[in-house]
Design a protein around this motif. Structure first.
Motif, mmCIF file in Angstrom:
data_model
loop_
_atom_site.group_PDB
_atom_site.id
_atom_site.type_symbol
_atom_site.label_atom_id
_atom_site.label_comp_id
_atom_site.label_asym_id
_atom_site.label_seq_id
_atom_site.Cartn_x
_atom_site.Cartn_y
_atom_site.Cartn_z
ATOM 1 N N MET A 1 -17.707 21.019 -24.072
ATOM 2 C CA MET A 1 -16.437 20.339 -24.349
ATOM 3 C C MET A 1 -15.702 20.117 -23.039
ATOM 4 O O MET A 1 -15.502 21.047 -22.257
ATOM 5 C CB MET A 1 -15.591 21.183 -25.301
ATOM 6 C CG MET A 1 -14.297 20.531 -25.773
ATOM 7 S SD MET A 1 -13.506 21.608 -27.012
ATOM 8 C CE MET A 1 -12.082 20.643 -27.472
ATOM 9 N N ASN A 2 -15.288 18.879 -22.805
ATOM 10 C CA ASN A 2 -14.597 18.492 -21.579
ATOM 11 C C ASN A 2 -13.111 18.326 -21.874
ATOM 12 O O ASN A 2 -12.694 17.376 -22.537
ATOM 13 C CB ASN A 2 -15.179 17.194 -21.025
ATOM 14 C CG ASN A 2 -14.573 16.797 -19.689
ATOM 15 O OD1 ASN A 2 -13.711 17.494 -19.155
ATOM 16 N ND2 ASN A 2 -15.011 15.673 -19.142
ATOM 17 N N ILE B 1 -17.981 15.182 -16.636
ATOM 18 C CA ILE B 1 -18.716 16.341 -16.138
ATOM 19 C C ILE B 1 -20.191 16.195 -16.508
ATOM 20 O O ILE B 1 -20.530 15.559 -17.505
ATOM 21 C CB ILE B 1 -18.150 17.661 -16.702
ATOM 22 C CG1 ILE B 1 -18.181 17.658 -18.238
ATOM 23 C CG2 ILE B 1 -16.737 17.886 -16.201
ATOM 24 C CD1 ILE B 1 -17.702 18.963 -18.863
ATOM 25 N N PRO B 2 -21.084 16.767 -15.709
ATOM 26 C CA PRO B 2 -22.518 16.577 -15.966
ATOM 27 C C PRO B 2 -22.990 17.318 -17.207
ATOM 28 O O PRO B 2 -22.537 18.421 -17.511
ATOM 29 C CB PRO B 2 -23.177 17.136 -14.711
ATOM 30 C CG PRO B 2 -22.176 18.080 -14.136
ATOM 31 C CD PRO B 2 -20.836 17.523 -14.470
ATOM 32 N N VAL B 3 -23.911 16.682 -17.909
ATOM 33 C CA VAL B 3 -24.643 17.322 -18.993
ATOM 34 C C VAL B 3 -25.950 17.839 -18.408
ATOM 35 O O VAL B 3 -26.564 17.162 -17.581
ATOM 36 C CB VAL B 3 -24.907 16.320 -20.136
ATOM 37 C CG1 VAL B 3 -25.744 16.960 -21.242
ATOM 38 C CG2 VAL B 3 -23.587 15.805 -20.712
ATOM 39 N N SER C 1 -11.586 23.283 -16.976
ATOM 40 C CA SER C 1 -11.471 22.051 -17.746
ATOM 41 C C SER C 1 -12.611 21.907 -18.749
ATOM 42 O O SER C 1 -12.738 20.858 -19.377
ATOM 43 C CB SER C 1 -11.471 20.835 -16.816
ATOM 44 O OG SER C 1 -12.730 20.683 -16.192
ATOM 45 N N ARG C 2 -13.428 22.935 -18.930
ATOM 46 C CA ARG C 2 -14.549 22.810 -19.858
ATOM 47 C C ARG C 2 -14.825 24.143 -20.551
ATOM 48 O O ARG C 2 -14.455 25.203 -20.070
ATOM 49 C CB ARG C 2 -15.799 22.341 -19.122
ATOM 50 C CG ARG C 2 -16.400 23.424 -18.216
ATOM 51 C CD ARG C 2 -17.578 22.903 -17.420
ATOM 52 N NE ARG C 2 -17.128 22.005 -16.361
ATOM 53 C CZ ARG C 2 -17.945 21.356 -15.536
ATOM 54 N NH1 ARG C 2 -19.252 21.486 -15.664
ATOM 55 N NH2 ARG C 2 -17.475 20.574 -14.593
ATOM 56 N N GLY D 1 -25.540 10.358 -17.996
ATOM 57 C CA GLY D 1 -25.756 11.796 -17.942
ATOM 58 C C GLY D 1 -24.516 12.646 -17.762
ATOM 59 O O GLY D 1 -24.628 13.834 -17.443
ATOM 60 N N ARG D 2 -23.351 12.061 -17.970
ATOM 61 C CA ARG D 2 -22.109 12.814 -17.812
ATOM 62 C C ARG D 2 -21.287 12.717 -19.102
ATOM 63 O O ARG D 2 -21.308 11.689 -19.790
ATOM 64 C CB ARG D 2 -21.301 12.292 -16.616
ATOM 65 C CG ARG D 2 -22.072 12.397 -15.292
ATOM 66 C CD ARG D 2 -21.268 11.843 -14.130
ATOM 67 N NE ARG D 2 -20.187 12.736 -13.721
ATOM 68 C CZ ARG D 2 -20.358 13.790 -12.914
ATOM 69 N NH1 ARG D 2 -21.557 14.075 -12.433
ATOM 70 N NH2 ARG D 2 -19.336 14.540 -12.571
#
Length: 565
Positions: free
Chosen positions: A520-521, A527-529, A507-508, A547-548
């Motif tokens: 890219m999500n 999703i976490p950065v 998914s990323r 942070g996501r």
């Protein structure tokens, strides 16, 4: 307004690098009839383009590509050319073109024009002469005339079908007892030229020189893979579409001898210096076949349609990127990235469908309607992702506003020949071609001073108009301006992509290009950065929360190096 240089040097390049300016260029496609109408007749024109060149310069692009503006009966929106050396009165005059070219160059913008070599209009003087001439004549040999099959030649010479639907052959009405047929891979009003005839080769060499003498910077070559057909024109028992699952597919596409033509054109352009460009519109697969068009002695670029067609799919997108980078690197060519153009449903609409990998040939009122908000969110994410890739990027007018297709356009207003040739089975391309919205409070949203428009715009264009988005940091327009400025300043187009191999989630996608990190999500779950990330630009105002990275978003960020490393 961003200050632009008055010559060719730009903040992106030094004078020594201008010869290969296209390697990382951002090129903006203008569909002239839909961009801006200066005289109120409802059709965009060249003076309308000139009036908005400052807008384009502020977008941080490097060049504009003009779709056809030549003299034409407009059977296929100008891709049926009757005179390759003049401007159709719909769009202005040669003096208007010269003024546009000079005004663009003053702003540091190069100008690429469309070249349509596969076919002419049936109103071209050559074709009129051919119809009036006898079989076997010099005039008929410039096209692909053949005797028919069956009794008195009543059947077409072979079973080829047109890309626009129906037979690829039309019988001439010349008063003879057994008239011949002529080939048209597109509309009957677009007869195919015979590129095995040296006279055709010489004519197009001269056409190139005519426009190069005026100062154009290059040519986008329409149907570049279709000029050479099999000499015997044999039957083909599959659909005669431009791309049906493989390279050199059928006797009408991607023949090896087409490359002799482009080596000749390369020589013509080289005689004007080393800073002109040929761009192939070649629906060719696999990638190795496409890379043949961009060898060092042929064209400089080819549209990466494989990437455009994979849709909103992380694994497919990554595989397409890898194929393109690898095969182009093998021939020393740059890679192009494109998400939309005048022939396809805009990606803001495609990505809003239940299946965002679908490839509809138009969307009509009777078909599934896209989720506009979701489509725009994904379109912004995909565009930001593309702008971080090494290579050259092509934009289609209005995508910087997040424009969707006009999916509710009434059928009775449609003009695309593919709609009529297929009896409505293909909705066609009109929805991607409706006029551009400049002002939300003006008739035709500012497209025309009279409020006239050759196709009506959807109501949603009012909220997406330039005046609504200009200066709004959350708008798609400002996202494009920011991202393209950062792309230039960071040299991303001439950088190197390195995938983050720790990313295994389908998914990323994550990669680095120089010091820029891109994530890219594709999924519906944040999703976490990475820790220590400093966000440079994000595809949506709400892209980063605690942070996501939110669903359907892209972010560029930098990471502070750890001390001592």
């Amino acid at each position: 307004m961003i200050e632009k240089p008055d010559g060719w040097s730009s903040p992106r390049t030094g004078a020594a690098e201008l010869a290969d300016w296209w390697r990382d260029a951002v090129i903006y496609q203008i569909y002239p009839r839909s961009f801006a109408d200066s005289d109120g007749d409802g059709i965009g024109d060249l003076r309308g383009v000139v009036e908005h060149l400052d807008y384009l310069a502020e977008l941080e692009i490097d060049a504009v590509w003009l779709s056809p503006f030549y003299v034409s009966p407009q059977a296929d929106a100008g891709y049926d050319v009757a005179d390759y050396r003049d401007v159709d009165p719909l769009f202005g005059t040669l003096a208007d073109f010269d003024a546009l070219l000079a005004a663009a160059h003053r702003r540091g913008l190069r100008v690429i024009i469309d070249l349509v070599p596969n076919h002419t209009s049936n109103e071209h003087p050559w074709f009129r002469e051919a119809v009036e001439s006898v079989p076997g004549s010099v005039a008929r040999d410039r096209y692909l005339f053949r005797d028919g099959r069956g009794e008195r030649g009543a059947l077409p010479p072979n079973n080829w079908t047109s890309v626009f639907g129906g037979s690829a052959w039309t019988r001439v009405d010349d008063g003879r007892a057994d008239p011949q047929w002529y080939l048209h891979l597109f509309d009957p009003r677009q007869p195919d030229l015979n590129w095995r005839n040296p006279a055709v080769v010489r004519e197009f060499d001269d056409i190139l020189r005519f426009w190069l003498d005026r100062g154009v910077d290059g040519f986008r070559v329409d149907v570049a893979h279709g000029l050479m057909k099999h000499e015997d024109l044999p039957d083909w028992h599959e659909k005669s579409a431009e791309l049906e699952g493989g390279g050199n597919r059928g006797p009408m596409w991607d023949h090896d001898d087409v490359h002799d033509i482009y080596r000749g054109w390369n020589s013509v352009l080289s005689s004007y210096g080393d800073d002109h460009i040929l761009v192939a519109e070649a629906w060719v697969a696999p990638a190795e076949r496409l890379s043949r068009y961009v060898r060092s002695d042929e064209m400089q670029q080819a549209f990466n349609f494989d990437f455009m067609t994979v849709g909103w799919d992380a694994l497919a997108m990554r595989a397409s990127i890898d194929r393109a980078l690898e095969t182009n690197a093998a021939v020393g060519a740059t890679t192009t990235w494109v998400l939309s153009n005048h022939d396809v449903v805009r990606h803001a609409s495609r990505f809003g469908l239940a299946d965002p990998t679908a490839w509809p040939k138009g969307i009509g009122a009777h078909e599934e309607q896209p989720d506009a908000a979701l489509g725009l969110r994904r379109a912004r994410a995909a565009s930001l992702f593309v702008f971080a890739l090494p290579g050259s990027a092509y934009l289609y007018e209005g995508e910087e506003l997040g424009l969707p297709d006009h999916t509710l356009l009434p059928d009775e207003l449609r003009q695309d020949p593919s709609f009529f040739r297929t009896g409505g089975d293909e909705t066609g391309r009109d929805g991607a071609r409706v006029p551009f919205p400049w002002r939300s409070d003006a008739p035709a949203f500012g497209f025309s001073p009279s409020g006239a428009a050759w196709l009506p715009q959807p109501e949603s264009y009012g909220e997406l108009a330039v005046d609504k988005q200009d200066g709004d940091p959350a708008s798609t327009l400002e996202l494009y301006r920011t991202a393209l400025g950062l792309r230039r300043a960071s040299g991303l187009g001439r950088g190197t992509l390195v995938w983050n191999e720790n990313e295994t989630d389908v998914s990323r996608l994550a990669f680095t290009n120089g010091r820029m990190h891109v994530l890219m999500n594709f999924g519906a779950i944040p999703i976490p950065v990475p820790d220590g990330a400093t966000v440079v630009v994000a595809s949506a105002p709400d892209a980063i929360v605690e942070g996501r990275l939110a669903a359907h978003c892209t972010v560029w960020f930098t990471v502070q190096p750890v001390a001592g490393r």
